[in-house]
Design a protein around this motif. Structure first.
Motif, mmCIF file in Angstrom:
data_model
loop_
_atom_site.group_PDB
_atom_site.id
_atom_site.type_symbol
_atom_site.label_atom_id
_atom_site.label_comp_id
_atom_site.label_asym_id
_atom_site.label_seq_id
_atom_site.Cartn_x
_atom_site.Cartn_y
_atom_site.Cartn_z
ATOM 1 N N GLY A 16 8.522 -18.191 -7.982
ATOM 2 C CA GLY A 16 7.423 -18.997 -7.453
ATOM 3 C C GLY A 16 6.266 -19.037 -8.433
ATOM 4 N N TYR A 17 5.983 -20.199 -8.985
ATOM 5 C CA TYR A 17 4.946 -20.312 -10.009
ATOM 6 C C TYR A 17 3.556 -19.955 -9.477
ATOM 7 C CZ TYR A 17 3.861 -24.893 -7.929
ATOM 8 O OH TYR A 17 3.528 -25.911 -7.073
ATOM 9 N N LYS A 18 3.394 -19.953 -8.150
ATOM 10 C CA LYS A 18 2.104 -19.562 -7.582
ATOM 11 C C LYS A 18 1.869 -18.060 -7.671
ATOM 12 C CE LYS A 18 1.749 -23.600 -4.599
ATOM 13 N NZ LYS A 18 1.625 -24.134 -3.210
ATOM 14 N N ASN A 19 2.862 -17.328 -8.141
ATOM 15 C CA ASN A 19 2.694 -15.893 -8.407
ATOM 16 C C ASN A 19 2.047 -15.633 -9.759
ATOM 17 O OD1 ASN A 19 3.860 -14.787 -6.018
ATOM 18 N ND2 ASN A 19 5.897 -15.274 -6.812
ATOM 19 N N ILE A 20 1.678 -16.712 -10.478
ATOM 20 C CA ILE A 20 1.027 -16.574 -11.781
ATOM 21 C C ILE A 20 -0.476 -16.820 -11.607
ATOM 22 C CG2 ILE A 20 0.922 -17.389 -14.160
ATOM 23 C CD1 ILE A 20 3.737 -18.586 -13.730
ATOM 24 N N ARG A 21 -1.282 -15.905 -12.115
ATOM 25 C CA ARG A 21 -2.730 -16.108 -12.105
ATOM 26 C C ARG A 21 -3.265 -16.024 -13.527
ATOM 27 N NH1 ARG A 21 -6.385 -11.937 -8.919
ATOM 28 N NH2 ARG A 21 -6.159 -10.769 -10.876
ATOM 29 N N ILE A 22 -4.047 -17.024 -13.914
ATOM 30 C CA ILE A 22 -4.658 -17.056 -15.244
ATOM 31 C C ILE A 22 -6.164 -16.910 -15.079
ATOM 32 C CG2 ILE A 22 -5.056 -18.440 -17.321
ATOM 33 C CD1 ILE A 22 -2.395 -19.847 -16.764
ATOM 34 N N ASN A 23 -6.734 -15.999 -15.852
ATOM 35 C CA ASN A 23 -8.179 -15.787 -15.839
ATOM 36 C C ASN A 23 -8.651 -15.658 -17.283
ATOM 37 O OD1 ASN A 23 -10.840 -15.194 -15.238
ATOM 38 N ND2 ASN A 23 -10.422 -13.087 -14.595
ATOM 39 N N GLY A 24 -9.158 -16.776 -17.828
ATOM 40 C CA GLY A 24 -9.557 -16.767 -19.235
ATOM 41 C C GLY A 24 -8.360 -16.567 -20.131
ATOM 42 N N ASN A 25 -8.391 -15.481 -20.912
ATOM 43 C CA ASN A 25 -7.271 -15.185 -21.812
ATOM 44 C C ASN A 25 -6.330 -14.128 -21.236
ATOM 45 O OD1 ASN A 25 -8.961 -12.980 -22.037
ATOM 46 N ND2 ASN A 25 -8.728 -12.783 -24.260
ATOM 47 N N MET A 26 -6.400 -13.954 -19.917
ATOM 48 C CA MET A 26 -5.557 -12.948 -19.263
ATOM 49 C C MET A 26 -4.599 -13.594 -18.261
ATOM 50 S SD MET A 26 -8.253 -9.825 -18.565
ATOM 51 C CE MET A 26 -9.353 -10.845 -17.586
ATOM 52 N N ASP A 29 7.635 -30.479 -7.943
ATOM 53 C CA ASP A 29 7.823 -29.755 -6.678
ATOM 54 C C ASP A 29 8.603 -28.456 -6.871
ATOM 55 O OD1 ASP A 29 6.468 -31.673 -5.132
ATOM 56 O OD2 ASP A 29 8.264 -32.906 -4.977
ATOM 57 N N GLY A 30 8.326 -27.785 -7.964
ATOM 58 C CA GLY A 30 8.945 -26.491 -8.221
ATOM 59 C C GLY A 30 10.311 -26.533 -8.876
ATOM 60 N N ALA A 31 10.782 -27.726 -9.254
ATOM 61 C CA ALA A 31 12.085 -27.813 -9.930
ATOM 62 C C ALA A 31 12.043 -27.135 -11.294
ATOM 63 C CB ALA A 31 12.511 -29.274 -10.078
ATOM 64 N N PHE A 32 10.876 -27.134 -11.918
ATOM 65 C CA PHE A 32 10.674 -26.386 -13.163
ATOM 66 C C PHE A 32 9.822 -25.174 -12.813
ATOM 67 C CE2 PHE A 32 8.419 -25.237 -17.032
ATOM 68 C CZ PHE A 32 9.438 -25.247 -17.970
ATOM 69 N N ASP A 33 10.315 -23.979 -13.130
ATOM 70 C CA ASP A 33 9.584 -22.775 -12.732
ATOM 71 C C ASP A 33 9.918 -21.640 -13.685
ATOM 72 O OD1 ASP A 33 8.473 -20.519 -11.424
ATOM 73 O OD2 ASP A 33 8.631 -21.548 -9.496
ATOM 74 N N ILE A 34 8.921 -21.193 -14.434
ATOM 75 C CA ILE A 34 9.155 -20.157 -15.444
ATOM 76 C C ILE A 34 9.266 -18.761 -14.840
ATOM 77 C CG2 ILE A 34 8.112 -21.475 -17.315
ATOM 78 C CD1 ILE A 34 5.567 -19.768 -16.959
ATOM 79 N N THR A 35 9.039 -18.618 -13.516
ATOM 80 C CA THR A 35 9.196 -17.296 -12.893
ATOM 81 C C THR A 35 10.644 -17.021 -12.502
ATOM 82 O OG1 THR A 35 8.699 -18.115 -10.656
ATOM 83 C CG2 THR A 35 6.836 -17.361 -11.996
ATOM 84 N N ILE A 36 11.563 -17.814 -13.007
ATOM 85 C CA ILE A 36 12.981 -17.647 -12.689
ATOM 86 C C ILE A 36 13.655 -16.602 -13.576
ATOM 87 C CG2 ILE A 36 13.950 -19.360 -14.282
ATOM 88 C CD1 ILE A 36 15.586 -20.377 -11.773
ATOM 89 N N GLY A 37 12.876 -15.958 -14.443
ATOM 90 C CA GLY A 37 13.446 -15.039 -15.431
ATOM 91 C C GLY A 37 14.282 -13.916 -14.858
ATOM 92 N N GLY A 38 13.879 -13.363 -13.711
ATOM 93 C CA GLY A 38 14.636 -12.259 -13.124
ATOM 94 C C GLY A 38 16.028 -12.660 -12.693
ATOM 95 N N VAL A 39 16.160 -13.859 -12.165
ATOM 96 C CA VAL A 39 17.478 -14.350 -11.732
ATOM 97 C C VAL A 39 18.345 -14.661 -12.946
ATOM 98 C CG1 VAL A 39 18.705 -16.112 -10.422
ATOM 99 C CG2 VAL A 39 16.508 -15.265 -9.596
#
Length: 348
Positions: free
Chosen positions: A166-176, A130-140
């Motif tokens: 917010g991990y939903k700010n990550i979009r993966i498309n193939g190798n991008m 439920d978002g307790a682990f989130d790699i988008t925390i880098g800025g903080v």
């Protein structure tokens, strides 16, 4: 190296590295104290090497009879882990993660397949926690400056950075990979080390070696049974320096610990540690340490952080839901909570 004043204290990376090297020279790395002790009890040959990597001390141990194969296995393991560090470190300007961060809100970034795999795994752990682990925390995390002497973030910058988590700010498309909002920053510090350890073990296995251990700053994966039929791993007490809380027996398993004592500073009498709650951007309260046992190091690494943030009740509920995962949680009062199957790995 270790800076202290009445308002601020932190164990920075140089101090931690020095401290670990001192322990190595005196009694061996604490998390491996029993592994080192077992050498004199069995004639099996043990080969090892220690290097600085991923901001910590990494040791690779191979047990076998062929020194040439053992040395090659060790070098191959370090090469594999160094490659992961080059790809995923946010302290290297040319890493894939740094390139993703620079392109946030602007462009898709082509990255290595291993980076895609780790980001996908990170999103999985975000979803089940439920978002307790989130790699988008880098800025903080960057605002706290944990890698140096530490600081309280400036309020406006802090609030803005928290709003971008917010991990939903990550979009993966193939190798991008694309970060959907400008200013979002990835930090794989809670998972990349475990993934690197697994890659190191894979490299060792490719040489036909079946008995080995990789220890990266206390995150460990062991295959087979060590020199004396057992890999014994000490779990450090989070408040009593140098004291072991438990000793684990590992075979073909990994173990990782997240603790509020590893990287922190004190300001205004309050401890600010590096395990931040993605919902608030503040250091997580209620837990001193979490130790996770799982088959792969990438999983134990990520889960140790996720469970720490979830807290003892929800964290243990998550552990019990997952197959082949066990854990030890020490709460803020020093109470130790064990998962239902962890007793199978504790050495009495």
């Amino acid at each position: 190296m270790y800076k202290e004043n009445p308002e601020s204290r932190i164990q920075n990376s140089e101090f931690r590295i020095l401290k670990i090297f001192i322990l190595l020279s005196i009694v061996g790395l604490l998390s491996l104290v029993f592994v080192l002790k077992s050498v004199a009890e069995n004639p099996k040959k043990r080969f090892s090497e220690t290097r600085l990597l991923m901001g910590t001390v990494v040791e690779v141990i191979v047990v076998g009879d062929n020194e040439k194969v053992a040395r090659k296995s060790i070098n191959d393991a370090f090469s594999a882990m160094e490659r992961i560090d080059r790809l995923m470190s946010n302290f290297k300007e040319d890493s894939d993660i740094s390139r993703i961060n620079r392109g946030a809100g602007m462009e898709d970034v082509v990255v290595d397949g291993d980076v895609i795999e780790v980001i996908k795994k990170s999103i999985y752990y975000s979803e089940i926690s439920d978002g307790a682990f989130d790699i988008t925390i880098g800025g903080v995390e960057e605002l706290y400056n944990f890698e140096d002497e530490g600081r309280i973030p400036e309020k406006n910058k802090f609030n803005n950075s928290v709003s971008l988590i917010g991990y939903k700010n990550i979009r993966i498309n193939g190798n991008m990979v694309r970060l959907l909002k400008k200013g979002v920053k990835l930090d794989l510090g809670g998972i990349a080390k475990g993934y690197a350890i697994d890659k190191g073990i894979e490299a060792i296995k490719k040489n036909g070696v079946a008995n080995a251990l990789v220890n990266a700053g206390g995150d460990i994966r062991a295959i087979d049974e060590g020199e004396n039929g057992q890999w014994k791993i000490g779990v450090l007490h989070p408040r009593e320096n140098g004291k072991l809380k438990d000793t684990l027996i590992l075979k073909d398993l990994s173990v990782a610990t997240s603790g509020d004592y590893r990287k922190y500073f004190v300001s205004g009498g309050k401890r600010y540690h590096h395990i931040l709650n993605p919902n608030t951007g503040l250091p997580t309260e209620g837990v001193q340490s979490v130790t996770i046992i799982a088959p792969l190091a990438v999983d134990s690494d990520a889960l140790a952080t996720a469970v720490f943030v979830l807290g003892k009740k929800r964290g243990m509920e998550l552990i019990e839901k997952l197959k082949d995962v066990e854990g030890i949680i020490i709460d803020s009062d020093g109470l130790v909570i064990y998962s239902s199957g962890v007793k199978n790995y504790i050495h009495n």
